[in-house]
Structure formats: C-alpha cells, structure tokens
Design a protein around this motif. Structure first.
Motif, PDB file in Angstrom:
ATOM      1  N   ASP A 165      -6.480  -2.254  -3.514  1.00 20.19           N
ATOM      2  CA  ASP A 165      -5.294  -1.515  -3.958  1.00 20.19           C
ATOM      3  C   ASP A 165      -4.006  -2.313  -3.772  1.00 20.19           C
ATOM      4  O   ASP A 165      -2.954  -1.900  -4.255  1.00 20.19           O
ATOM      5  CB  ASP A 165      -5.130  -0.216  -3.134  1.00 20.19           C
ATOM      6  N   VAL A 166      -4.081  -3.391  -3.021  1.00 22.39           N
ATOM      7  CA  VAL A 166      -2.849  -4.003  -2.518  1.00 22.39           C
ATOM      8  C   VAL A 166      -2.851  -5.513  -2.716  1.00 22.39           C
ATOM      9  O   VAL A 166      -3.843  -6.099  -3.163  1.00 22.39           O
ATOM     10  CB  VAL A 166      -2.694  -3.702  -1.008  1.00 22.39           C
ATOM     11  N   ALA A 186      -5.212   2.739   2.139  1.00 27.20           N
ATOM     12  CA  ALA A 186      -5.346   1.774   1.040  1.00 27.20           C
ATOM     13  C   ALA A 186      -6.343   0.685   1.410  1.00 27.20           C
ATOM     14  O   ALA A 186      -6.409   0.229   2.552  1.00 27.20           O
ATOM     15  CB  ALA A 186      -3.989   1.156   0.733  1.00 27.20           C
ATOM     16  N   ASP A 206      -3.514  -4.039   3.433  1.00 27.37           N
ATOM     17  CA  ASP A 206      -4.187  -2.749   3.285  1.00 27.37           C
ATOM     18  C   ASP A 206      -3.814  -1.829   4.445  1.00 27.37           C
ATOM     19  O   ASP A 206      -2.994  -2.183   5.302  1.00 27.37           O
ATOM     20  CB  ASP A 206      -5.707  -2.950   3.187  1.00 27.37           C
ATOM     21  N   PRO A 241       0.849  -1.195   0.000  1.00 29.65           N
ATOM     22  CA  PRO A 241       0.000   0.000   0.000  1.00 29.65           C
ATOM     23  C   PRO A 241       0.886   1.247   0.000  1.00 29.65           C
ATOM     24  O   PRO A 241       2.014   1.206   0.480  1.00 29.65           O
ATOM     25  CB  PRO A 241      -0.759  -0.119   1.315  1.00 29.65           C
ATOM     26  N   THR A 242       0.372   2.336  -0.546  1.00 32.63           N
ATOM     27  CA  THR A 242       1.133   3.583  -0.482  1.00 32.63           C
ATOM     28  C   THR A 242       0.735   4.417   0.729  1.00 32.63           C
ATOM     29  O   THR A 242       1.532   5.193   1.230  1.00 32.63           O
ATOM     30  CB  THR A 242       0.925   4.421  -1.761  1.00 32.63           C
TER      31      THR A 242
END
Ligand code: ZN
Ligand code: ZN
Length: 428
Positions: A125-126, A121, A139, A116-117
């Motif tokens: 997304d991950v 997130a 996440d 995740p960024t």
C-alpha cells in the motif's frame, strides 16, 4: 514585472531544494495530457526499447559510451529534442553541451504511493523510507516502530484509531515543508501530489550536460546530480537528519522518488525503475546520466572497487558511475567530472521537500529576513507572516506591510531572473 522576480524569490525563500530548477525553462504545452496519461502508460514500449538499447550499447564505440546518448531515453522522457549549445564548465572550459529538458515525471511508471493511511497498511500500500542506512517499507509496522527505530519516544505518527498523520492537503504539505516546520505538522508522514504542483503540472527541468565529459580534479556534489532515462531529476541527498529531527518521514515511492513543491517529482534512490538495456557480465544497466555527462548505472551487487564518486572505467563502457545502494539516500556521493557553471548558482543542495534541511546543511540561499525587515521598517515576524507560503505571496505581503512590491523585492534580495537553467554542480 514581478513575474520576472518571483521564481528567484520563491527559490530563495524556500531555502533550497534538491538543486532543481523551480522555474521550468521550457514548459511543455502538453503537460496536461502527459500528467493525465501518467498513470495509464506504465511499461509502455519498454520491452521494445530494451532491444534497441541493447543494440546501441553493443555497437557504440568509446566516444559514444563516454558521453550522453539521447537514444537511451524513454519515449516521452524529454520535453523536446535536445539541442547542442555553447556552455562553460565550472573550470572555465568553453565547450558544447546538450540542453536537455526532462519532463519531470517518470514516463514508465506511476508516481507513488508514499505514506500509509493507517497502521494496518501493508508494504504493497505504501512507499519506502531511506534514512542513509536502511530501506524501510513505510507500512503500518514501520509507523508503529518509529520510536523504537530512532530511539525517541516523541515519535507518534498515528492516533488512537490507528490513523496515520499524513499531509492531506496542499496547505498541509507546504506547511510541513516550511523552513521552520509548522509544529502542527511534526509527527507527520509528508507526501506531495503531482496535482499540487504549480498549475497541477509536472515540473520540467532543463539541464546543460557536457557533450564530452571532462574529468575534474576535485569532486563536486552540489546541486542536482543527474537526470534519469525516464524523465526525472536526480537530486542530491535528502537531509535525513533535518527530516527526522522534525519527527517527519518524507516518504519515497518504491522507485525512490518523491515530490516537493518546487522541484516536483525527483529521485533520491536508485531502485531500478528506469534501467535500459541488458548489462554485460559484472555490470548493471544504465538508468541515468550525471550532470557531468557520464552514465549512471544501477548499483553493483558486490563490493567492487569504485572511486570516491562511485565510478570506474571499463573497456566496454568507458568511465561510468554505479549508483550507491538506495538505502544511502544519495544516488552518487559526488561527481567526477566538471559540470556547467550557470552563473546564477545558489548552491542549492538540500531537499525542496524539506527546505529546513538545506538550512541545516548551510548551503541555502535563505533570505536574510532580519535585514530585509530592517530595511523595510517592519519586524522580522511581521515580514515572515506577511509573506506566508511557501510559496510566498509578495503582492499580498507588500500590501499587508504597506510597502511597494519593488521595495519588498529589493529588500529580499531579488533580482531580475528570467529563465534559469540547471547546470550541474553549480546548482541553480
Ligand atoms: Zn561498471
Ligand atoms: Zn527530495
């Protein structure tokens, strides 16, 4: 000249990865095209293939189902048409093997996402994390809960703004993958990218797999475990303890694979992403072949009686494995059959993404830096610093240390390498 030595030395230096072959034996010429198309050909031809494979499985007799069936592989998963070659199994049996080269990336799905960024997130997304006991979405909630999950307040993978520490450059990735993790990269989510691999290409791996599997008395588990039908190596278990002890998460994508600098993309968990064909009643679809030649099917949904290596024999399929649940971070606990002894096996069995894990496992071919330094008349620190990497730069190191590259290579224990092939239990 030095190119002959480098693959082995790099390999040894990195203390071993998931047993894969760091030196592509037969790099394909069209890897660029393959890599470029990798995100665009998802699901290509899958449905059609399913029907073909169903047909194959229904019609195959025992001899075919007991051993590897080339037709099961996805289009594009093999770098070239497999050859049948002479080979010697680890018990000394001379037999025939497929020399089979997987392309080193999943031909039917995208690679990633992994880390995740931010702590916002979501699971979409991950990727995932498999710690031997559970599957986690990596996440934001997971990142925020690490200290609690692992009972250690040193976990802190995010900053005050909710940004997650991720290896965002090849330098960061490799530093985080050093045997002695650069302290700067503790508390990072570690992810590699395909474009960070040598020359930006996937890493093909050539496996020698017995045409007719031979059951062994002693189960084996060193080295790579197998190859998937979509073109990926199945590595041995990732060294979870070592990964966690450095406060890192070596995230997997949702298909249970991740990237390390040496082996490229490789698999640690069976997530159903390379299944082919329908399964009979009480069975699950095949998705891979083990290095001993037996088929690997997806995990069984129930607690069915399987042997120590996760295998059993049925009338329809003969002997075959069922992968462990992905959470276990080991597709198979061991192999039942003999694998090819490569002769230059180094017993790699850790995770290239986390070379220090191999250290922890005690199976690594870690160079004896102290002895090498003594032989060269330099300090161990100076030697390690000069080598840099991974990958180490022998040319630069030799110049820095004022020794010849031949002496350096000799001191580091390198020998003529040349092409290497990945057998099974022998590592490679
Ligand atoms: Zn079965
Ligand atoms: Zn790995």
């Amino acid at each position: 000249m030095k190119n002959l030595y480098l693959p082995l030395l790099v390999l040894a230096f990195l203390l071993a990865a998931c047993g894969g072959d760091p030196a592509p034996v037969t790099p394909t010429e069209n890897n660029d095209a393959q890599a470029a198309s990798e995100t665009t050909d998802a699901d290509h031809g899958h449905e059609e293939e399913d029907e073909d494979h169903e047909h194959d499985q229904a019609e195959d007799n025992h001899s075919a189902t007991d051993g590897l069936n080339i037709d099961h592989f996805f289009d594009g998963a093999l770098a070239e048409t497999p050859e049948i070659v002479d080979c010697t199994l680890s018990d000394g049996t001379a037999t025939s093997c497929y020399s089979i080269t997987v392309v080193g990336y999943p031909v039917n799905h995208d690679v990633g996402p992994f880390c995740p960024t931010t702590t916002a997130a979501t699971a979409d997304d991950v990727g995932i994390w498999l710690d031997g006991e559970a599957i986690y979405d990596v996440d934001g909630a997971f990142i925020l809960s690490l200290a609690e999950i692992y009972g250690d307040d040193n976990w802190q993978l995010y900053d005050d703004d909710g940004n997650v520490n991720v290896t965002e450059s090849v330098e960061a990735f490799e530093a985080a993958a050093r045997p002695d993790v650069d302290p700067a990269y503790q508390n990072h989510c570690v992810e590699g990218r395909m474009e960070w691999l040598p020359d930006g290409n996937p890493v093909p791996t050539t496996a020698l797999i017995p045409v007719a599997p031979v059951s062994a008395d002693n189960a084996q588990s060193a080295g790579n475990l197998g190859i998937t039908l979509n073109g990926v190596v199945i590595a041995n278990a990732a060294p979870v303890d070592a990964i966690l002890s450095a406060y890192t998460i070596a995230a997997f994508d949702d298909c249970g694979g991740h990237i390390n600098p040496i082996d490229g993309y490789h698999l640690h968990g069976a997530r159903g992403c390379s299944e082919v064909g329908d399964a009979a009643e009480g069975e699950t679809p095949i998705f891979a072949y083990a290095m001993d030649g037996y088929a690997i099917h997806s995990p069984l949904p129930t607690d069915e009686a399987l042997d120590d290596c996760g295998g059993h024999t049925t009338d329809a399929l003969g002997y075959h494995y069922h992968a462990s649940p992905a959470a276990e971070n080991a597709v198979l606990p061991c192999l039942t059959g003999f694998t090819v002894s490569t002769g230059n096996a180094e017993g790699r069995g850790g995770d290239g993404n986390r070379p220090e894990g191999d250290n922890a496992g005690g199976r690594g071919g870690r160079p004896d830096f102290a002895a090498a330094a003594e032989a060269l008349g330099v300090t161990e620190d100076a030697l390690v610093d000069a080598l840099g990497g991974p990958p180490p730069n022998f040319e630069a190191a030799a110049e820095t240390l004022g020794v010849s590259i031949e002496d350096l290579q000799a001191a580091m224990g390198g020998g003529p390498g040349g092409g290497r092939q990945q057998g099974g239990g022998g590592g490679g």
